[in-house]
Design a protein around this motif. Structure first.
Motif, PDB file in Angstrom:
ATOM      1  N   GLU A   1     -38.806  28.031  -3.292  1.00 34.00           N
ATOM      2  CA  GLU A   1     -38.918  29.232  -4.120  1.00 34.00           C
ATOM      3  C   GLU A   1     -39.221  29.208  -5.899  1.00 34.00           C
ATOM      4  O   GLU A   1     -39.774  29.916  -6.303  1.00 34.00           O
ATOM      5  CB  GLU A   1     -38.024  30.280  -3.803  1.00 34.00           C
ATOM      6  CG  GLU A   1     -38.087  30.857  -2.160  1.00 34.00           C
ATOM      7  CD  GLU A   1     -36.850  31.907  -2.027  1.00 34.00           C
ATOM      8  OE1 GLU A   1     -36.118  32.201  -2.902  1.00 34.00           O
ATOM      9  OE2 GLU A   1     -36.889  32.270  -0.838  1.00 34.00           O
ATOM     10  N   THR A   2     -38.234  28.417  -6.117  1.00 36.01           N
ATOM     11  CA  THR A   2     -38.246  28.241  -7.624  1.00 36.01           C
ATOM     12  C   THR A   2     -39.028  26.998  -8.155  1.00 36.01           C
ATOM     13  O   THR A   2     -39.060  26.629  -9.251  1.00 36.01           O
ATOM     14  CB  THR A   2     -36.593  28.202  -8.417  1.00 36.01           C
ATOM     15  OG1 THR A   2     -36.186  26.883  -7.531  1.00 36.01           O
ATOM     16  CG2 THR A   2     -35.956  29.344  -7.773  1.00 36.01           C
ATOM     17  N   TYR A   3     -39.320  26.223  -7.361  1.00 33.98           N
ATOM     18  CA  TYR A   3     -40.196  24.953  -7.558  1.00 33.98           C
ATOM     19  C   TYR A   3     -39.206  24.031  -8.358  1.00 33.98           C
ATOM     20  O   TYR A   3     -39.986  23.453  -9.231  1.00 33.98           O
ATOM     21  CB  TYR A   3     -41.361  25.263  -8.242  1.00 33.98           C
ATOM     22  CG  TYR A   3     -42.505  26.069  -7.385  1.00 33.98           C
ATOM     23  CD1 TYR A   3     -43.266  25.691  -6.305  1.00 33.98           C
ATOM     24  CD2 TYR A   3     -42.650  27.368  -7.809  1.00 33.98           C
ATOM     25  CE1 TYR A   3     -43.987  26.567  -5.544  1.00 33.98           C
ATOM     26  CE2 TYR A   3     -43.345  28.346  -7.090  1.00 33.98           C
ATOM     27  CZ  TYR A   3     -44.137  27.955  -5.859  1.00 33.98           C
ATOM     28  OH  TYR A   3     -44.952  28.749  -5.256  1.00 33.98           O
ATOM     29  N   THR A   4     -38.213  23.829  -8.072  1.00 37.87           N
ATOM     30  CA  THR A   4     -37.273  22.789  -8.539  1.00 37.87           C
ATOM     31  C   THR A   4     -36.697  21.899  -7.862  1.00 37.87           C
ATOM     32  O   THR A   4     -36.133  22.270  -6.495  1.00 37.87           O
ATOM     33  CB  THR A   4     -36.368  23.618  -9.482  1.00 37.87           C
ATOM     34  OG1 THR A   4     -35.694  24.471  -8.600  1.00 37.87           O
ATOM     35  CG2 THR A   4     -36.819  24.601 -10.584  1.00 37.87           C
ATOM     36  N   PRO A   5     -36.352  20.649  -8.027  1.00 38.88           N
ATOM     37  CA  PRO A   5     -35.684  19.814  -7.173  1.00 38.88           C
ATOM     38  C   PRO A   5     -34.125  20.089  -7.284  1.00 38.88           C
ATOM     39  O   PRO A   5     -33.673  20.453  -8.410  1.00 38.88           O
ATOM     40  CB  PRO A   5     -35.935  18.324  -7.922  1.00 38.88           C
ATOM     41  CG  PRO A   5     -36.396  18.684  -9.408  1.00 38.88           C
ATOM     42  CD  PRO A   5     -37.043  20.115  -9.357  1.00 38.88           C
ATOM     43  N   LEU A   6     -33.377  19.990  -6.026  1.00 42.20           N
ATOM     44  CA  LEU A   6     -31.955  20.019  -6.037  1.00 42.20           C
ATOM     45  C   LEU A   6     -31.207  18.789  -6.208  1.00 42.20           C
ATOM     46  O   LEU A   6     -30.005  18.788  -6.180  1.00 42.20           O
ATOM     47  CB  LEU A   6     -31.512  20.755  -4.574  1.00 42.20           C
ATOM     48  CG  LEU A   6     -32.325  22.183  -4.581  1.00 42.20           C
ATOM     49  CD1 LEU A   6     -31.968  22.784  -3.433  1.00 42.20           C
ATOM     50  CD2 LEU A   6     -32.042  23.198  -5.908  1.00 42.20           C
TER      51      LEU A   6
END
Length: 247
Positions: A235-240
């Protein structure tokens, strides 16, 4: 000159004792540095095993811990990983987006294993983590292309992997970054699958990273091998930066 010669002669008579004192001071300084580093960052004593199992719980790369302490990073995501041991896969292939933490996971496993083998406390949960007693740690990380030696990116990787295959054995941990890269994807994937199978047959523990889906499919179909992925927020296009085994 006469005075200097006499002083040198007296020192030379006790050279062995002076050298022994110097080596002792170096050892004490090293142990003190390890103790201060461990105390400063809350490191824990490493547990070793002879079963070839690498189990990391709450592991963090020491350089990332230092950056976090300096305020350059808001938080370091801990790494959980299990490889080898009774009934566990001995080959793990990590996939995920670029800049998602694959290589950091690879390097964390390698650096912490070296720290444990050197008797240095590790940045991990000491009660739940365990490290194998190894004969060899073999690594192919980075681009070793060389104009002077007529090595392209691909040929440099092939040369290093050939050396790794020659040395790998039952008490070996092999770390391979971007396996199969540097050439046509299908050919690179075929070579990579052959390398993984050969290393598994030699009894080595392997952690590799890749972007090639053919390798992922091969690992999924092969007993004793497991895929893992770096978690990603769609959804946020970020790696976790969290490793999920089995995906």
């Amino acid at each position: 000159i006469r005075i200097l010669r006499q002083l040198s002669a007296w020192i030379r008579e006790d050279a062995a004792a002076i050298g022994g004192c110097f080596e002792t001071l170096l050892t004490l300084d090293l142990l003190n540095a390890i103790a201060c580093f461990a105390d400063h960052f809350g490191l824990e004593s490493a547990r070793m095993n002879v079963d070839g199992e690498l189990r990391l719980a709450g592991a963090r790369h020491p350089l990332l811990l230092m950056l976090e302490r300096q305020g350059a990073l808001p938080r370091v995501e801990p790494l959980d990983l299990q490889l080898g041991g009774d009934g566990q896969s001995s080959v793990m292939v990590i996939t995920g987006p670029n800049a998602g933490g694959k290589t950091i996971a690879l390097k964390t496993a390698g650096v912490l294993t070296l720290m444990a083998l050197c008797g240095i406390p590790v940045p991990a949960d000491g009660a739940c983590s365990s490290f194998p007693l190894l004969d060899t740690l073999l690594v192919d990380i980075g681009d070793e292309q060389s104009i002077e030696e007529s090595l392209s990116t691909f040929s440099a990787h092939v040369a290093r992997i050939a050396a790794i295959l020659h040395q790998a054995g039952p008490r070996t941990l092999v770390l391979l970054d971007e396996l199969g890269a540097g050439t046509e994807p299908q050919q690179g994937a075929a070579i990579a699958c052959g390398v993984l199978r050969e290393l598994q047959q030699r009894g080595a523990a392997v952690i590799a990273t890749t972007h090639l889906s053919e390798i992922i499919g091969f690992v999924h179909r092969s007993p004793g091998m497991i895929n893992a992925g770096m978690e990603y927020d769609a959804e946020t296009y970020t790696p976790l930066y969290r490793l999920i085994s089995g995906e």
